[in-house]
Design a protein around this motif. Sequence first.
Motif, mmCIF file in Angstrom:
data_model
loop_
_atom_site.group_PDB
_atom_site.id
_atom_site.type_symbol
_atom_site.label_atom_id
_atom_site.label_comp_id
_atom_site.label_asym_id
_atom_site.label_seq_id
_atom_site.Cartn_x
_atom_site.Cartn_y
_atom_site.Cartn_z
ATOM 1 N N VAL A 199 -32.001 10.404 -46.604
ATOM 2 C CA VAL A 199 -30.922 10.808 -47.718
ATOM 3 C C VAL A 199 -30.095 11.496 -47.166
ATOM 4 N N TYR A 200 -28.889 11.640 -47.383
ATOM 5 C CA TYR A 200 -27.893 12.545 -47.076
ATOM 6 C C TYR A 200 -27.270 12.974 -48.349
ATOM 7 N N ASP A 201 -27.756 14.342 -48.853
ATOM 8 C CA ASP A 201 -27.533 14.622 -50.104
ATOM 9 C C ASP A 201 -27.297 16.154 -49.938
ATOM 10 N N PRO A 202 -26.239 16.536 -49.224
ATOM 11 C CA PRO A 202 -25.791 17.789 -49.016
ATOM 12 C C PRO A 202 -25.502 18.820 -50.138
ATOM 13 N N GLY A 203 -26.149 19.735 -50.496
ATOM 14 C CA GLY A 203 -25.877 20.902 -51.324
ATOM 15 C C GLY A 203 -25.173 21.663 -51.043
ATOM 16 N N MET A 204 -24.808 22.954 -52.073
ATOM 17 C CA MET A 204 -23.746 23.811 -51.778
ATOM 18 C C MET A 204 -24.247 24.626 -50.530
ATOM 19 N N HIS A 205 -25.775 25.053 -50.266
ATOM 20 C CA HIS A 205 -26.226 25.501 -49.202
ATOM 21 C C HIS A 205 -25.966 24.744 -47.809
ATOM 22 N N ASP A 206 -26.204 23.617 -47.835
ATOM 23 C CA ASP A 206 -25.963 22.563 -46.975
ATOM 24 C C ASP A 206 -24.421 22.711 -46.209
ATOM 25 N N ARG A 207 -23.692 22.683 -47.383
ATOM 26 C CA ARG A 207 -22.053 22.650 -46.876
ATOM 27 C C ARG A 207 -21.721 23.750 -46.344
ATOM 28 N N MET A 208 -22.402 25.080 -46.575
ATOM 29 C CA MET A 208 -22.159 26.276 -46.117
ATOM 30 C C MET A 208 -22.787 26.366 -44.665
ATOM 31 N N MET A 209 -23.890 25.847 -44.473
ATOM 32 C CA MET A 209 -24.735 26.266 -43.357
ATOM 33 C C MET A 209 -25.013 25.085 -42.410
ATOM 34 N N GLY A 210 -24.748 23.859 -42.695
ATOM 35 C CA GLY A 210 -24.893 22.867 -42.111
ATOM 36 C C GLY A 210 -25.954 21.950 -42.544
ATOM 37 N N PHE A 211 -26.094 20.646 -42.735
ATOM 38 C CA PHE A 211 -27.036 19.794 -43.215
ATOM 39 C C PHE A 211 -28.126 19.449 -42.049
ATOM 40 N N THR A 212 -29.329 19.797 -42.474
ATOM 41 C CA THR A 212 -30.610 19.820 -41.276
ATOM 42 C C THR A 212 -31.400 19.054 -42.238
ATOM 43 N N GLY A 213 -32.591 18.261 -41.275
ATOM 44 C CA GLY A 213 -33.528 17.324 -41.956
ATOM 45 C C GLY A 213 -34.710 18.106 -41.168
ATOM 46 N N ASP A 214 -35.773 17.657 -42.023
ATOM 47 C CA ASP A 214 -37.234 18.240 -41.391
ATOM 48 C C ASP A 214 -37.645 17.089 -40.751
ATOM 49 N N VAL A 215 -37.214 15.915 -40.340
ATOM 50 C CA VAL A 215 -38.108 14.769 -39.711
ATOM 51 C C VAL A 215 -37.128 14.598 -38.539
ATOM 52 N N ILE A 216 -37.829 14.570 -37.306
ATOM 53 C CA ILE A 216 -37.081 14.214 -35.985
ATOM 54 C C ILE A 216 -37.418 12.694 -35.848
ATOM 55 N N LEU A 217 -36.315 12.057 -35.409
ATOM 56 C CA LEU A 217 -35.797 10.726 -35.098
ATOM 57 C C LEU A 217 -35.559 10.849 -33.553
ATOM 58 N N VAL A 218 -36.059 9.982 -32.782
ATOM 59 C CA VAL A 218 -35.338 9.874 -31.320
ATOM 60 C C VAL A 218 -35.171 8.249 -31.111
ATOM 61 N N ASN A 219 -33.947 8.024 -30.770
ATOM 62 C CA ASN A 219 -33.316 6.911 -30.883
ATOM 63 C C ASN A 219 -33.529 6.190 -32.148
ATOM 64 N N GLY A 220 -33.469 6.670 -33.356
ATOM 65 C CA GLY A 220 -33.825 6.288 -34.355
ATOM 66 C C GLY A 220 -35.200 5.935 -34.942
ATOM 67 N N GLN A 221 -36.280 6.303 -34.121
ATOM 68 C CA GLN A 221 -37.564 5.889 -34.303
ATOM 69 C C GLN A 221 -38.323 7.415 -34.593
ATOM 70 N N PHE A 222 -39.305 7.137 -35.671
ATOM 71 C CA PHE A 222 -40.096 8.181 -35.935
ATOM 72 C C PHE A 222 -41.684 8.151 -35.330
ATOM 73 N N GLY A 223 -42.058 9.230 -34.467
ATOM 74 C CA GLY A 223 -43.065 9.069 -34.172
ATOM 75 C C GLY A 223 -43.477 8.300 -32.916
ATOM 76 N N ALA A 224 -42.596 7.880 -32.271
ATOM 77 C CA ALA A 224 -42.574 7.017 -31.037
ATOM 78 C C ALA A 224 -42.942 7.814 -29.857
ATOM 79 N N GLN A 225 -43.619 7.131 -28.987
ATOM 80 C CA GLN A 225 -43.995 7.868 -27.900
ATOM 81 C C GLN A 225 -43.453 7.230 -26.479
ATOM 82 N N ALA A 226 -43.014 7.916 -25.381
ATOM 83 C CA ALA A 226 -42.313 7.254 -24.427
ATOM 84 C C ALA A 226 -43.458 7.193 -23.506
ATOM 85 N N VAL A 227 -43.332 6.332 -22.682
ATOM 86 C CA VAL A 227 -44.271 5.885 -21.647
ATOM 87 C C VAL A 227 -43.526 6.057 -20.127
#
Length: 366
Positions: A199-227
């Motif tokens: 979701v991208y649902d910036p509230g007032m705080h996000d608009r002031m401070m920048g929208f951050t998320g709590d889940v990290i994606l790498v190349n659009g993937q969650f929980g993947a492992q590089a070999v």
Amino acid sequence: MPLTRRDLIKRAGAAGLVAGWPGLSLAQSGGGILRMPPLVDATTSRAFDLLARTGETNFLGQSATSTWGFNDQTFLGPTLRLAHNSLTKASVRNSVSEPFSLHWHGLEIPGQADGGPHQPIATSTTWAVDLNIDQPPATVWYHSHTHLRTADHVQKGLAGVIQLTDGRDDERGLPSDYGTDDLTLVIQDRRFDRSGRAVYDPGMHDRMMGFTGDVILVNGQFGAQAVVPKGIVRLRLLNGSNARIYNLASRAGRTLHMVSTDTGFLDRPISIDSLQLAPGERAEVLLDFSDGTSDMLVSSSIANGGMMGGGMMGGGMMGGGMMGGSGGSFDILPISVDPSRRARIDRIPEGIGGTMPDLDIRGASR
Ligand SMILES: [Cu+2]
């Protein structure tokens, strides 16, 4: 509705790790092997096509999010490899539901060749543009830069990496085998609702401070492992997040040998313990995996706006201590070594011969 802490713990057990949750390990994740964006090599053809399209992406293994991507991808676009001194013809087709413009972030080109807010591509039309590229080799990128819609469009997926190359990485002693010893990593944070949709649902705080998320994606993937192979591995890092600043390091304590900044190669590698990367910024580092042990790319918490305010998300899920308060680190990408694969490069080069002058980096050593 926000996720609860319990939801996240359950999910992390099943699929990977949520950033900032100490005690949860991506190493046990079921996120699979990290995939690179498809490589489009236009160094010879000097022409490439991008088709922006709609699609669905199931990031967490729960439910699909409506996303945008380029060409075969439902989220993000291919890695474009372009000659660093070339006239390259770009064709960008819009098959999404609203106009967007496409910015070549880091290309030193005139404004009329760049896709700023002044140059929207209407739905069902194509923007053809000549990119007159003449600058040092570097990792740059492209992303939507649409009037008032940039953040939303990049969240949806309209972004990708560009490698400007002169074809001389072998002479420099740098890994250059795409996806093997030369990894392209687009690091982004995202917010998910209870059903697992981004979701991208910036509230007032996000608009002031920048929208951050709590889940990290790498190349659009969650929980993947590089070999990676046993030897020297190159990471081309892009912070493709909207507001989050990363301070990247190796959990095992490996030195980061920085070889390139935003704008090109350094004269010589610089040894650093951690690398700070702001939104939009790129850097290239070498890591030595010749001892065969696995590692975790981590980020320590930096008190940029969104993190400090994480607790605003509701439900206490991101309670201040999560990413901002504890001074701890959160996982970005687990990296394991396939000992049966020997890397092509087995030592850190002494010189790169780049044109970037010596950098004054805190804690750097040679
Ligand atoms: Cu940009």
